[in-house]
Motif scaffolding. Structure first.
Motif, PDB file in Angstrom:
ATOM      1  N   ASN A 149      52.638  46.564  44.862  1.00 29.73           N
ATOM      2  CA  ASN A 149      53.034  46.595  43.459  1.00 29.73           C
ATOM      3  C   ASN A 149      51.876  46.179  42.558  1.00 29.73           C
ATOM      4  O   ASN A 149      52.080  45.737  41.434  1.00 29.73           O
ATOM      5  N   ASN A 150      50.663  46.345  43.068  1.00 31.74           N
ATOM      6  CA  ASN A 150      49.447  46.038  42.305  1.00 31.74           C
ATOM      7  C   ASN A 150      49.366  44.561  41.920  1.00 31.74           C
ATOM      8  O   ASN A 150      48.709  44.195  40.950  1.00 31.74           O
ATOM      9  N   PHE A 151      50.037  43.714  42.690  1.00 29.39           N
ATOM     10  CA  PHE A 151      50.069  42.273  42.434  1.00 29.39           C
ATOM     11  C   PHE A 151      50.580  41.957  41.025  1.00 29.39           C
ATOM     12  O   PHE A 151      50.136  41.007  40.382  1.00 29.39           O
ATOM     13  N   GLU A 152      51.553  42.710  40.553  1.00 28.76           N
ATOM     14  CA  GLU A 152      52.093  42.517  39.207  1.00 28.76           C
ATOM     15  C   GLU A 152      53.574  42.166  39.276  1.00 28.76           C
ATOM     16  O   GLU A 152      54.299  42.642  40.155  1.00 28.76           O
ATOM     17  N   ILE A 153      54.017  41.354  38.341  1.00 26.31           N
ATOM     18  CA  ILE A 153      55.425  40.988  38.290  1.00 26.31           C
ATOM     19  C   ILE A 153      56.216  42.055  37.539  1.00 26.31           C
ATOM     20  O   ILE A 153      55.668  42.830  36.753  1.00 26.31           O
ATOM     21  N   THR A 154      57.504  42.063  37.790  1.00 20.87           N
ATOM     22  CA  THR A 154      58.419  42.990  37.150  1.00 20.87           C
ATOM     23  C   THR A 154      59.533  42.214  36.441  1.00 20.87           C
ATOM     24  O   THR A 154      59.668  40.993  36.610  1.00 20.87           O
ATOM     25  N   VAL A 155      60.329  42.919  35.682  1.00 21.09           N
ATOM     26  CA  VAL A 155      61.483  42.298  35.036  1.00 21.09           C
ATOM     27  C   VAL A 155      62.416  41.706  36.089  1.00 21.09           C
ATOM     28  O   VAL A 155      62.990  40.622  35.900  1.00 21.09           O
ATOM     29  N   GLU A 156      62.552  42.389  37.214  1.00 18.39           N
ATOM     30  CA  GLU A 156      63.418  41.889  38.278  1.00 18.39           C
ATOM     31  C   GLU A 156      62.918  40.544  38.804  1.00 18.39           C
ATOM     32  O   GLU A 156      63.724  39.648  39.111  1.00 18.39           O
TER      33      GLU A 156
END
Length: 399
Positions: A149-156
């Motif tokens: 996930n490209n080391f990125e956070i999501t809303v989840e």
């Protein structure tokens, strides 16, 4: 009964990056040829026009106290930079100048945190974020991310970790150590979720000028007036202008937050160095050609490092979109041995690379990602060639 220290001191770890750099220096002083991939600073000299501005300020007698939050000239330069490059408009009272972006962050957390306030920190993270929060009696809440996930956070992710005690979210794009760069679309999704959550967003943008392969920088503060009202933008001159030792950082954000930071600074630092502030005015207002020169060199070094790492069995690596670090997964080397010592984790690997291969890297454990190590390509291409050859030979010799 012996005198005691503050209980927070025992909870804070020394900076892994500074510790590795210090050990590398010790070995070099002993005459050992150490190649250093731990450095978090460009290997270029500070541009001449910036040094000239400092000399001019010195000769003009600008050696006295300044306003606690920065000189009017530097605040004006920061305002102009943020408007010109980021489309962000701030008044002088919404800006503070500090002794480096690290000091900016520390002062900011001092202004924001009460005992037990939770700070969301995506991992991998810059080594100092959690320890700063702990020192100031906040509670770092680590949000794990994945390479896929490209080391990125999501809303989840936010929905999972947000609690009534959450007060701050830290975002770092381009990121140290992963080189990830949030797209406008991903930032917009986060902003849409965060705007009604009544928390601050600390946007660490110190690597904004180092972007590759068409990646574009976006600040979450740009996306709406509502999210800008919750966001404190943190930046500085250390990376873009190779001014790490000059110690000038700055922040822009809500006036009440910046006023609190200024009060704290007046009772702690007094003010950033007057001469360094004059140099920073020239950095922001003057020619940007040196930044372009560094970026071109970093692009070449990044390409070489990423391509070479993929030739080493047991090592995988995403090619970073920003900053100047590679962050390879080296966990396939764990369980193997060198000189009779088994490699169990990133710290074992980093120590053996330093002592056996004379190659300094930073263990991923310091960034909250023990399967990785960080390699800086803020070093000459020749050093990178030699250092990666040592890494490949080391990996091949493991049993």
């Amino acid at each position: 009964m012996s005198l005691s220290l503050a209980d927070t001191v025992g909870k804070v770890r020394p900076s892994k990056t500074l510790a590795v750099a210090a050990k590398a220096r010790e070995l070099r002083e002993q005459g050992i040829d150490v190649i250093n991939f731990s450095a978090g600073e460009p290997d270029f000299d500070t541009p001449q026009n910036i040094k000239d501005a400092a000399v001019k300020a010195l000769q003009a007698g600008q050696t006295k106290y300044t306003a606690a939050g920065g000189t009017p000239e530097l605040k004006k330069a920061v305002q102009a930079k943020l408007q010109r490059e980021n489309g962000l408009t701030y008044t002088a009272s919404q800006i503070i100048v500090n002794a480096g972006a690290k000091h900016t962050l520390f002062t900011l957390f001092q202004a924001l945190l009460n005992d037990g306030d939770e700070v969301l920190i995506p991992a991998p993270y810059w080594v100092s974020y959690p320890d700063m929060v702990t020192l100031l009696r906040g509670k770092p809440i680590i949000i794990p991310t994945e390479a896929e996930n490209n080391f990125e956070i999501t809303v989840e992710d936010l929905q999972k970790y947000l609690t009534p005690r959450t007060k701050v979210l830290v975002l770092n794009s381009p990121a140290n150590p992963t080189g990830s760069v949030y797209s406008q679309e991903k930032l917009q999704a986060l902003a849409d979720f965060l705007v009604d959550k009544n928390l601050y967003i600390v946007s660490d943008e110190i690597y904004e000028h180092f972007l590759y392969d068409g990646a574009r920088f976006h600040s979450i503060a740009q996306l709406s007036e509502k999210i800008r009202a919750q966001t404190i933008v943190v930046n500085g001159v250390s990376k873009a202008y190779s001014m790490t030792g000059w110690r000038i950082g700055y922040a822009a954000g809500p006036e009440n937050v910046l006023k609190a930071m200024t009060v704290i600074q007046s009772q702690s630092l007094s003010n950033p160095t007057s001469i360094a502030q004059a140099a920073a005015v020239e950095a922001l207002n003057g020619s940007q050609s040196a930044v372009d020169k560094m970026l071109k060199a970093f692009q070449e070094r990044r390409d070489y490092m990423c391509q070479f790492l993929l030739t080493i069995p047991g090592i995988t690596c995403r090619c970073p979109q920003g900053a100047f670090y590679a962050f390879p997964d080296v966990s396939a080397l764990y369980g193997k041995s060198c000189q009779g010592r088994k490699i169990n984790n990133s710290e074992d690997l980093a120590e053996l690379l330093l002592t056996a291969a004379h190659l300094a890297v930073v263990p991923g454990s310091g960034f909250g990602a023990d399967n990785y190590i960080r390699l800086s390509y803020a070093s000459s291409l020749e050093n990178i060639r030699q250092g990666l050859a040592r890494l490949k030979d080391f990996a091949a010799a493991l049993i």
